[in-house]
Design an enzyme around this catalytic site. Structure first.
Site, PDB file in Angstrom:
ATOM      1  N   ASN A  54     -11.777  18.668  33.752  1.00 21.92           N
ATOM      2  CA  ASN A  54     -11.795  19.515  34.932  1.00 21.92           C
ATOM      3  C   ASN A  54     -12.939  19.076  35.842  1.00 21.92           C
ATOM      4  O   ASN A  54     -13.998  18.643  35.374  1.00 21.92           O
ATOM      5  CB  ASN A  54     -11.887  21.016  34.581  1.00 21.92           C
ATOM      6  CG  ASN A  54     -13.021  21.382  33.641  1.00 21.92           C
ATOM      7  OD1 ASN A  54     -13.428  20.601  32.805  1.00 21.92           O
ATOM      8  ND2 ASN A  54     -13.524  22.591  33.792  1.00 21.92           N
ATOM      9  N   GLU A  56     -14.822  20.725  39.004  1.00 15.81           N
ATOM     10  CA  GLU A  56     -14.959  21.926  39.830  1.00 15.81           C
ATOM     11  C   GLU A  56     -15.525  21.577  41.203  1.00 15.81           C
ATOM     12  O   GLU A  56     -16.018  20.470  41.435  1.00 15.81           O
ATOM     13  CB  GLU A  56     -15.855  22.948  39.113  1.00 15.81           C
ATOM     14  CG  GLU A  56     -15.208  23.470  37.841  1.00 15.81           C
ATOM     15  CD  GLU A  56     -16.004  24.570  37.167  1.00 15.81           C
ATOM     16  OE1 GLU A  56     -17.207  24.748  37.458  1.00 15.81           O
ATOM     17  OE2 GLU A  56     -15.398  25.268  36.330  1.00 15.81           O
ATOM     18  N   CYS A  65      -7.862  20.890  37.425  1.00 22.75           N
ATOM     19  CA  CYS A  65      -7.879  21.007  35.960  1.00 22.75           C
ATOM     20  C   CYS A  65      -7.854  19.629  35.300  1.00 22.75           C
ATOM     21  O   CYS A  65      -7.427  18.634  35.892  1.00 22.75           O
ATOM     22  CB  CYS A  65      -6.667  21.784  35.476  1.00 22.75           C
ATOM     23  SG  CYS A  65      -6.484  23.440  36.134  1.00 22.75           S
ATOM     24  N   GLU A  67      -5.844  18.551  32.993  1.00 26.45           N
ATOM     25  CA  GLU A  67      -4.499  18.010  32.817  1.00 26.45           C
ATOM     26  C   GLU A  67      -4.038  17.267  34.072  1.00 26.45           C
ATOM     27  O   GLU A  67      -3.451  16.186  33.995  1.00 26.45           O
ATOM     28  CB  GLU A  67      -3.495  19.135  32.513  1.00 26.45           C
ATOM     29  CG  GLU A  67      -3.775  19.891  31.222  1.00 26.45           C
ATOM     30  CD  GLU A  67      -4.654  21.120  31.419  1.00 26.45           C
ATOM     31  OE1 GLU A  67      -5.594  21.071  32.247  1.00 26.45           O
ATOM     32  OE2 GLU A  67      -4.400  22.127  30.735  1.00 26.45           O
ATOM     33  N   CYS A 100      -2.540  25.663  32.441  1.00 28.99           N
ATOM     34  CA  CYS A 100      -2.229  26.722  33.410  1.00 28.99           C
ATOM     35  C   CYS A 100      -0.861  26.457  34.045  1.00 28.99           C
ATOM     36  O   CYS A 100      -0.278  25.379  33.892  1.00 28.99           O
ATOM     37  CB  CYS A 100      -3.327  26.818  34.474  1.00 28.99           C
ATOM     38  SG  CYS A 100      -3.252  25.543  35.749  1.00 28.99           S
ATOM     39  N   CYS A 103      -0.602  23.311  36.262  1.00 28.90           N
ATOM     40  CA  CYS A 103      -0.554  22.051  35.497  1.00 28.90           C
ATOM     41  C   CYS A 103       0.795  21.881  34.817  1.00 28.90           C
ATOM     42  O   CYS A 103       1.314  20.765  34.746  1.00 28.90           O
ATOM     43  CB  CYS A 103      -1.678  22.012  34.473  1.00 28.90           C
ATOM     44  SG  CYS A 103      -3.285  21.722  35.245  1.00 28.90           S
TER      45      CYS A 103
END
Ligand code: ZN
Length: 143
Positions: A54, A56, A65, A67, A100, A103
């Site tokens: 990830n 940010e 993210c 993924e 999520c 993703c």
């Protein structure tokens, strides 16, 4: 009702290796705001493994993210014909972290329906086929 998917204990060696690569990737996460450090590893049909973390941003909504980072790296490195044969997700926070919704939809573009997805769930490491993780993914089939 029992949720779909099952804990596989122990994981098969190939998935264990992929999970290890996801954990290693999580060490490189950029998560100064949430401190939630996630790593993902994709095994492509060709056998290559591509990892992501990830990343940010101070403008929180711009965070990406692990993924999706891995997926974007895989396409950039190996081209648009890749197929994802397995996915592993790990975090360094000892928390559940299934992929999520965003993703899942992005992975659906490249994931084989039967691809196993391994992730930390509330009750331990869980493995599910991609098709069970995102039933009814959005697809565009023009007539
Ligand atoms: Zn996500």
């Amino acid at each position: 009702m029992r949720e779909p998917g099952s804990k596989t204990n122990p994981l098969d060696p190939a998935l264990e290796e992929l999970l290890k690569r996801a954990r290693e990737a999580a060490q490189r996460a950029y998560a100064p705001y949430s401190k939630f450090r996630v790593g993902a590893a994709l095994r492509l049909k060709s056998g290559e493994i591509v990892t992501g973390t990830n990343v940010e941003n101070v403008s929180y909504g711009l965070t990406i993210c692990a993924e999706r980072t891995a997926l974007v790296r895989a396409v950039a490195e190996f081209g648009p014909d890749i197929r994802i044969a397995a996915v592993a997700v790990a975090n360094l926070n000892d928390a559940a972290s299934p992929p999520c919704g965003a993703c899942r939809q992005v992975l659906a573009e490249f994931a084989l329906p039967e691809a196993p997805v391994v992730f930390p769930a509330a009750d331990g490491v869980r493995t599910m086929a991609f098709r069970d993780l995102l039933p009814l993914a959005f697809e565009m089939k023009l007539k």
